[in-house]
Design a protein around this motif. Structure first.
Motif, PDB file in Angstrom:
ATOM      1  N   ASN A   5       0.753  -1.027  -0.056  1.00 16.42           N
ATOM      2  CA  ASN A   5      -0.001   0.001  -0.291  1.00 16.42           C
ATOM      3  C   ASN A   5       0.701   1.234   0.105  1.00 16.42           C
ATOM      4  O   ASN A   5       0.369   2.311  -0.682  1.00 16.42           O
ATOM      5  N   LYS A   6       1.931   1.226   0.618  1.00 19.33           N
ATOM      6  CA  LYS A   6       2.784   2.236   0.819  1.00 19.33           C
ATOM      7  C   LYS A   6       4.223   1.960   1.079  1.00 19.33           C
ATOM      8  O   LYS A   6       4.619   1.056   1.915  1.00 19.33           O
ATOM      9  N   SER A   8       8.126   3.856   1.466  1.00 14.86           N
ATOM     10  CA  SER A   8       9.084   5.106   1.375  1.00 14.86           C
ATOM     11  C   SER A   8      10.700   4.884   2.113  1.00 14.86           C
ATOM     12  O   SER A   8      10.834   3.866   2.655  1.00 14.86           O
TER      13      SER A   8
END
Length: 176
Positions: A5-6, A8
């Motif tokens: 989903n994400k 970083s």
């Protein structure tokens, strides 16, 4: 398939190192954060300096990528620090899970194949053995609290786990 989903942070590969700079990965059921380095990756012995943590790591989700995790229906939160050469790596682990219980361990790990070893101390609170067995039987339900010292060689090929351990148990409850 595992849906991310994400994601970083930065994962950097240089000639002889991997660097994890504020790496954060969130999937449908899990979250993982990693910082640190693994150096000498092209050499005989990697050197690790990593910190990883998770508020929830769903093993049933990871089993889609690593089939050996199938049947372990736990979602532990953890903090782990690993430092040193891969054949004598210092590892500090704090793990908690509603079903599994709480585990805190300080150990030295030899993670260089073919023989993997670990030695150190651990504290367990409310440990339920049933969660350590894939699709654990209700007959294995337990609640164990205590301290352990261990020096173990992990399974290889068809050989079972072997070594020594000593346990000082505060409380034990089996089969319910």
């Amino acid at each position: 398939n595992v849906g991310i989903n994400k994601m970083s942070g930065v994962i950097r590969r240089t000639r002889n190192a991997l660097t994890f700079d504020n790496v954060a990965i969130t999937t449908e059921e899990s979250a993982l954060r990693v910082n640190g380095t693994v150096t000498n990756i092209e050499g005989q012995k990697a050197v690790v300096d990593l910190k990883a943590s998770s508020d929830k790591l769903a093993l049933n989700e990871l089993a889609r990528l690593f089939p050996r995790l199938r049947g372990y229906n736990v979602q532990p939160a953890f903090d782990i620090v690993a430092k040193g050469p891969a054949d004598q790596m210092s590892v500090n682990l704090s793990m908690r899970d509603a079903r599994l219980g709480d585990i805190k361990a300080d150990m030295t790990v030899d993670a260089v194949a073919p023989v993997l070893t670990t030695r150190g101390t651990a504290r367990v609170d409310r440990l339920d053995i049933r969660t350590l067995v894939p699709n654990g039987s209700p007959q294995l339900a337990s609640n164990i609290s205590g301290d352990a010292r261990f020096d173990l060689t992990l399974p290889e090929n068809s050989r079972p786990i072997r070594g020594s351990y000593a346990v000082d148990v505060d409380r034990v409850r089996f089969a319910g």
